[in-house]
Scaffold this active site. Structure first.
Site, PDB file in Angstrom:
ATOM      1  N   TYR A   1      15.095  30.984   4.461  1.00  0.00           N
ATOM      2  CA  TYR A   1      13.878  31.567   5.026  1.00  0.00           C
ATOM      3  C   TYR A   1      14.022  31.793   6.521  1.00  0.00           C
ATOM      4  O   TYR A   1      14.584  30.955   7.239  1.00  0.00           O
ATOM      5  CB  TYR A   1      12.695  30.635   4.786  1.00  0.00           C
ATOM      6  CG  TYR A   1      12.168  30.681   3.371  1.00  0.00           C
ATOM      7  CD1 TYR A   1      11.706  31.863   2.814  1.00  0.00           C
ATOM      8  CD2 TYR A   1      12.124  29.521   2.607  1.00  0.00           C
ATOM      9  CE1 TYR A   1      11.221  31.888   1.514  1.00  0.00           C
ATOM     10  CE2 TYR A   1      11.634  29.536   1.314  1.00  0.00           C
ATOM     11  CZ  TYR A   1      11.183  30.730   0.770  1.00  0.00           C
ATOM     12  OH  TYR A   1      10.705  30.745  -0.508  1.00  0.00           O
TER      13      TYR A   1
ATOM     14  N   LYS B   1       0.840  -1.199   0.000  1.00  0.00           N
ATOM     15  CA  LYS B   1       0.000   0.000   0.000  1.00  0.00           C
ATOM     16  C   LYS B   1       0.882   1.259   0.000  1.00  0.00           C
ATOM     17  O   LYS B   1       2.076   1.176   0.312  1.00  0.00           O
ATOM     18  CB  LYS B   1      -0.905  -0.021   1.232  1.00  0.00           C
ATOM     19  CG  LYS B   1      -0.130  -0.096   2.548  1.00  0.00           C
ATOM     20  CD  LYS B   1      -1.023  -0.484   3.710  1.00  0.00           C
ATOM     21  CE  LYS B   1      -0.223  -0.528   5.001  1.00  0.00           C
ATOM     22  NZ  LYS B   1      -1.027  -1.076   6.112  1.00  0.00           N
TER      23      LYS B   1
HETATM   24  C1  LIG Z   1      -0.242  -1.942   6.795  1.00  0.00           C
HETATM   25  C2  LIG Z   1      -0.696  -3.240   7.292  1.00  0.00           C
HETATM   26  C3  LIG Z   1       0.213  -4.295   7.469  1.00  0.00           C
HETATM   27  C4  LIG Z   1       1.721  -4.106   7.378  1.00  0.00           C
HETATM   28  O1  LIG Z   1       2.138  -3.526   8.589  1.00  0.00           O
HETATM   29  P1  LIG Z   1       3.671  -3.173   8.934  1.00  0.00           P
HETATM   30  O2  LIG Z   1       3.596  -2.673  10.327  1.00  0.00           O
HETATM   31  O3  LIG Z   1       4.078  -2.115   7.970  1.00  0.00           O
HETATM   32  O4  LIG Z   1       4.446  -4.399   8.782  1.00  0.00           O
HETATM   33  C5  LIG Z   1      -0.276  -5.527   7.818  1.00  0.00           C
HETATM   34  N1  LIG Z   1      -1.613  -5.723   8.013  1.00  0.00           N
HETATM   35  C6  LIG Z   1      -2.513  -4.719   7.874  1.00  0.00           C
HETATM   36  C7  LIG Z   1      -3.941  -4.991   8.137  1.00  0.00           C
HETATM   37  C8  LIG Z   1      -2.087  -3.443   7.547  1.00  0.00           C
HETATM   38  O5  LIG Z   1      -2.974  -2.443   7.451  1.00  0.00           O
END
Ligand SMILES: *Cc1c(COP(=O)(O)O)cnc(C)c1O
Length: 349
Positions: free
Chosen positions: A252, A42
């Site tokens: 800045y 993701k």
């Molecule tokens: C994002 C996510 C993961 C991965 O988690 P990490 O902490 O990045 O390893 C796994 N399961 C779900 C449901 C998630 O939303």
């Protein structure tokens, strides 16, 4: 239409070590015991770039992929077989369900409403999330007996850990609760652990683990120290070099005042690239071993650095930002997750 000429390479880049991504997946897969490791891809593979991460993960042997949004599906099925891709947020409209069927990916169903929507639009293979204490997404355990679940074709029955990166009593509670619910829902495989959960060991691993951040270099528990390799590096060119006379200021807010005549480089990397304002006066760049501290505020597209320890650097030379994730998290107060996912699309150009 005239062809637009090919742009020259940008003066900043995100270096991605694909070999480290494969090694990290293999490490996490091995640490998962008899379970297989999937991959969370993701948010454009946590900022690393899904088109870089997925081919590497597939080569390493990873087969199962999780995205969060429906808009991330197209990117994932460019690489993986659709039946191996699941969408964590699940469907909230009929259009989401239709899109799942058209593409062949699975929704993760997170509520009785989502179960009803999926069933009413034809059902079929899906993943099912039960909430074991986080109170974010997932059915409540007492909803698992609902008649709406009858006939559901659950590929992955899953839950998610709230505190896996800490030594919390919550971990054991979630482990035990999830284990007690496995018999309530027919499923092909069970899944509980994210990256940190894998390090919690037996009892958390089940059939499938779902690492994300550790694939991309996040060291989120001490058990992962020395096992997870860094993946990303930030590099940028000096687009100007100048000598700032003693007493004058830089950037800045005139936030840095030169105490002596100072050789200053302007790097083509700023907060719009994900090199955030928190690195103002705090960040360090490097040329070889020479440390080049950030002077004053980070701008949108540029950052000023002190070239005193590498006075021969000139316009067009490249420097790299110190961006070791665990150290950067400590110094910035941000999480390793944030430090990865802010790395801007411009860097991936
Ligand atoms: C994002 C996510 C993961 C991965 O988690 P990490 O902490 O990045 O390893 C796994 N399961 C779900 C449901 C998630 O939303």
């Amino acid at each position: 239409m005239p062809d637009s000429p090919m742009a020259p390479p940008p003066a900043m880049r995100l270096r991605v070590d694909s070999g480290a991504i494969s090694d990290n997946w293999r490490t996490l897969d091995a640490m998962s015991g008899t379970a297989r490791a999937a991959a969370a891809v993701k948010a454009d593979a946590y900022g690393v770039g899904i088109d870089r991460a997925m081919p590497t993960l597939l080569d390493a042997g990873c087969r199962d992929f999780y995205v969060a949004h429906w808009c991330e599906v197209a990117g994932a099925i460019r690489h993986a077989a659709p039946e191996n891709v699941a969408v964590l947020h699940g469907p909230i409209t009929q259009a989401d369900c239709e899109y799942a069927r058209q593409t062949g990916v699975r929704p993760v169903l997170n509520s009785l409403a989502q179960v009803g929507l999926w069933q009413s639009t034809g059902g079929g293979p899906c993943d099912l999330m039960v909430d074991s204490g986080m109170n974010r997404l997932g059915l409540r355990p007492d909803e698992l007996g609902d008649p709406a679940l009858a006939g559901l074709e659950v590929i992955t029955f899953m839950s998610h850990l709230a505190c896996a990166d800490e030594d919390s009593a919550m971990n054991g509670r979630q482990r035990d609760l999830f284990a007690s619910l496995l018999a309530a829902v027919p499923h092909r495989r069970a899944s509980l652990a994210n990256s940190a959960g894998i390090a919690l060991g037996a009892g958390f691993q089940h059939d499938l683990t779902r690492p994300g951040v550790a694939l991309y270099g996040g060291v989120v528990r001490s058990e992962l120290v020395g096992k997870i390799r860094p993946v990303v590096g930030l590099e940028a060119a000096l687009i100007q070099v100048r000598t700032v006379p003693a007493g004058e200021t830089v950037g800045y807010g005139a936030a840095f005042t030169a105490q002596r005549d100072t050789r200053v480089g302007i790097v083509s990397l700023g907060y719009a690239d994900g090199y955030l304002r928190c690195w103002s006066d705090v960040g360090v760049f490097r040329s070889g071993n020479a440390p080049l501290p950030v002077l004053g505020r980070v701008s949108m597209d540029m950052t000023a650095i002190d070239l005193s320890s590498a006075p021969d650097l000139a316009e067009g030379d490249w420097v790299s930002a110190e961006y070791d994730l665990p150290t950067a998290a400590q110094r910035s107060g941000l999480t390793q997750y944030e430090l990865l996912t802010v790395l801007g699309p411009r860097l991936r150009a």
